[in-house]
Write an enzyme that holds these catalytic residues in place. Structure first.
Site, PDB file in Angstrom:
ATOM      1  N   LYS A  45     -28.248   5.984  -7.015  1.00  9.19           N
ATOM      2  CA  LYS A  45     -26.874   5.913  -7.536  1.00  9.19           C
ATOM      3  C   LYS A  45     -26.931   5.283  -8.925  1.00  9.19           C
ATOM      4  O   LYS A  45     -27.701   4.330  -9.165  1.00  9.19           O
ATOM      5  CB  LYS A  45     -26.028   5.014  -6.612  1.00  9.19           C
ATOM      6  CG  LYS A  45     -24.658   4.652  -7.161  1.00  9.19           C
ATOM      7  CD  LYS A  45     -23.750   5.850  -7.308  1.00  9.19           C
ATOM      8  CE  LYS A  45     -22.449   5.477  -8.003  1.00  9.19           C
ATOM      9  NZ  LYS A  45     -21.585   6.666  -8.230  1.00  9.19           N
ATOM     10  N   ASN A  69     -13.744  13.356  -6.720  1.00  9.23           N
ATOM     11  CA  ASN A  69     -14.102  11.954  -6.546  1.00  9.23           C
ATOM     12  C   ASN A  69     -13.758  11.162  -7.797  1.00  9.23           C
ATOM     13  O   ASN A  69     -13.861  11.666  -8.923  1.00  9.23           O
ATOM     14  CB  ASN A  69     -15.596  11.802  -6.230  1.00  9.23           C
ATOM     15  CG  ASN A  69     -16.440  11.599  -7.488  1.00  9.23           C
ATOM     16  OD1 ASN A  69     -16.552  10.482  -8.002  1.00  9.23           O
ATOM     17  ND2 ASN A  69     -16.966  12.680  -8.018  1.00  9.23           N
ATOM     18  N   CYS A 128     -20.185   9.759 -16.704  1.00  8.04           N
ATOM     19  CA  CYS A 128     -19.280   9.375 -15.623  1.00  8.04           C
ATOM     20  C   CYS A 128     -17.833   9.543 -16.099  1.00  8.04           C
ATOM     21  O   CYS A 128     -17.426   8.948 -17.101  1.00  8.04           O
ATOM     22  CB  CYS A 128     -19.496   7.930 -15.175  1.00  8.04           C
ATOM     23  SG  CYS A 128     -18.331   7.466 -13.854  1.00  8.04           S
ATOM     24  N   LYS A 162     -28.092  12.687 -17.760  1.00  9.22           N
ATOM     25  CA  LYS A 162     -27.143  13.468 -16.958  1.00  9.22           C
ATOM     26  C   LYS A 162     -25.989  13.816 -17.877  1.00  9.22           C
ATOM     27  O   LYS A 162     -25.317  12.924 -18.427  1.00  9.22           O
ATOM     28  CB  LYS A 162     -26.667  12.615 -15.776  1.00  9.22           C
ATOM     29  CG  LYS A 162     -25.661  13.269 -14.831  1.00  9.22           C
ATOM     30  CD  LYS A 162     -26.300  14.270 -13.936  1.00  9.22           C
ATOM     31  CE  LYS A 162     -25.408  14.737 -12.796  1.00  9.22           C
ATOM     32  NZ  LYS A 162     -25.327  13.762 -11.675  1.00  9.22           N
ATOM     33  N   GLY A 248     -22.460  22.935  -7.358  1.00 10.99           N
ATOM     34  CA  GLY A 248     -22.106  24.091  -6.544  1.00 10.99           C
ATOM     35  C   GLY A 248     -23.199  24.624  -5.643  1.00 10.99           C
ATOM     36  O   GLY A 248     -23.082  25.736  -5.138  1.00 10.99           O
TER      37      GLY A 248
HETATM   38  O1  LIG Z   1     -21.170  10.040 -13.060  1.00 14.61           O
HETATM   39  C1  LIG Z   1     -20.420  10.056 -12.076  1.00 14.61           C
HETATM   40  N1  LIG Z   1     -19.920  11.222 -11.650  1.00 14.61           N
HETATM   41  C2  LIG Z   1     -19.034  11.303 -10.647  1.00 14.61           C
HETATM   42  O2  LIG Z   1     -18.548  12.404 -10.341  1.00 14.61           O
HETATM   43  N2  LIG Z   1     -18.657  10.158  -9.979  1.00 14.61           N
HETATM   44  C3  LIG Z   1     -19.392   8.974 -10.174  1.00 14.61           C
HETATM   45  C4  LIG Z   1     -18.541   7.742 -10.010  1.00 14.61           C
HETATM   46  O3  LIG Z   1     -17.313   7.822 -10.151  1.00 14.61           O
HETATM   47  O4  LIG Z   1     -19.157   6.683  -9.797  1.00 14.61           O
HETATM   48  N3  LIG Z   1     -20.079   8.920 -11.420  1.00 14.61           N
END
Ligand SMILES: O=C1NC(=O)NC(C(=O)O)N1
Length: 309
Positions: A45, A69, A128, A162, A248
């Site tokens: 994470k 999310n 993020c 990322k 996906g």
């Molecule tokens: O980089 C992120 N991408 C997401 O879709 N959610 C998480 C997050 O909100 O921690 N972080």
């Protein structure tokens, strides 16, 4: 017989599939489930300097077309993941996702990672979408270049990033120009969730997650064509870097498409969250069946060979 292994950056993966950062990777128990699964690698994470509780709940919802999310980077703090990495004794590659709240925080984390001289590669999260008031770094090309310059100078080892999804050829070109300037940047993971979607529940006439008035990152079926386009564009535009596909993937078909578009390996997010780590066995078997039917023995036989009309 079929060979689904991937060798890249000095690592060997027995399967091209692994978890997307954020899914099944916040605690050591979750990380161990992925390590012991059929996944070919493990990613943690995204971590910050200090532990974070993240955004108020509800902050994740499954929908008919995928997920939304707004977790807000809940994590145990970077030392927790460095401890896990130090004790990690497995041939399966381990990636450390880093998402400092500031560039300085990211550099602090990376500096301590470098000092440990571990084999795990960082995946620096530039994308993020769920920190209220914080824009995604990856959408600011100058700020991204500044961050990559500082990381290249201070960390001075191979790393990845990322990326958020981009939606315009001018943006693909602009970000590729930034990324190509950094030889230590060895891979990009495309894509993070499609930021700031809004899922509405008809009966309650309400947003379905609490943070940000219901805005959150989309995953699952919603994002597959966007993910494939980003994988393809960066696979073509980036010289001598790997592209990791994410977005996906719920069966062998989407994994095949990501690799056909140019992905070296493929991450699974929403589907893993919903199905659990058995998804890796299923998707790998489905990918093998597709390869068998098409007469491919190895991933190299079709990687990047997307046809156009
Ligand atoms: O980089 C992120 N991408 C997401 O879709 N959610 C998480 C997050 O909100 O921690 N972080």
């Amino acid at each position: 017989s079929l060979n689904l292994s991937v060798s890249w950056l000095g690592m060997k993966m027995s399967s091209p599939l692994f978890n997307a950062s954020g899914v099944y990777c916040r605690t050591r128990e979750e990380l161990e489930q992925v390590r012991r699964s059929a996944a070919g690698a493990v990613v943690t994470k995204s971590c910050t300097l200090e532990p974070r509780a993240g955004n108020p709940e509800p902050r994740y919802r499954r929908t008919a077309l995928g997920s939304i999310n707004s977790m807000g980077l809940p994590n145990e703090g970077y030392r927790y993941y460095l401890d896990y990495a130090q004790a990690y004794d497995d041939a399966k590659p381990l990636f450390l996702s880093v998402s400092g709240m500031t560039l300085d925080d990211t550099l602090t984390i990376l500096t301590e990672l470098a000092a440990l001289k571990l084999p795990c590669l960082p995946e620096v999260n530039l994308s993020c979408p769920n920190l209220p008031g914080k824009p995604q770094l990856g959408y600011d090309f100058a700020a991204s270049a500044e961050a990559l310059e500082a990381i290249s100078r201070r960390y001075a080892r191979p790393f990845g990033v990322k990326l958020p999804p981009y939606f315009d050829p001018a943006h693909f070109a602009a970000m590729a120009a930034v990324l190509n300037a950094f030889p230590l940047l060895r891979f990009v993971t495309c894509i993070n969730s499609v930021g700031n979607g809004l899922v509405i529940d008809l009966d309650s006439e309400s947003a379905v997650i609490k943070p940000k008035g219901g805005l959150g990152g989309l995953g699952g079926d919603y994002v597959l064509p966007t993910a494939l386009a980003n994988v393809r564009e960066f696979a073509v535009l980036l010289a001598d870097k790997h592209v990791i596909g994410c977005g996906g993937v719920k069966s062998g078909a989407e994994a095949f498409m990501h690799i056909l578009a140019g992905a070296t390996a493929v991450q699974v997010g929403t589907c893993l969250h919903e199905e659990g780590v058995s998804a890796f066995d299923r998707i790998e078997a489905e990918l093998a069946a597709i390869m068998q039917a098409k007469g491919y023995q190895r991933l190299e036989d079709f990687r990047g060979r997307l046809k156009t009309l």
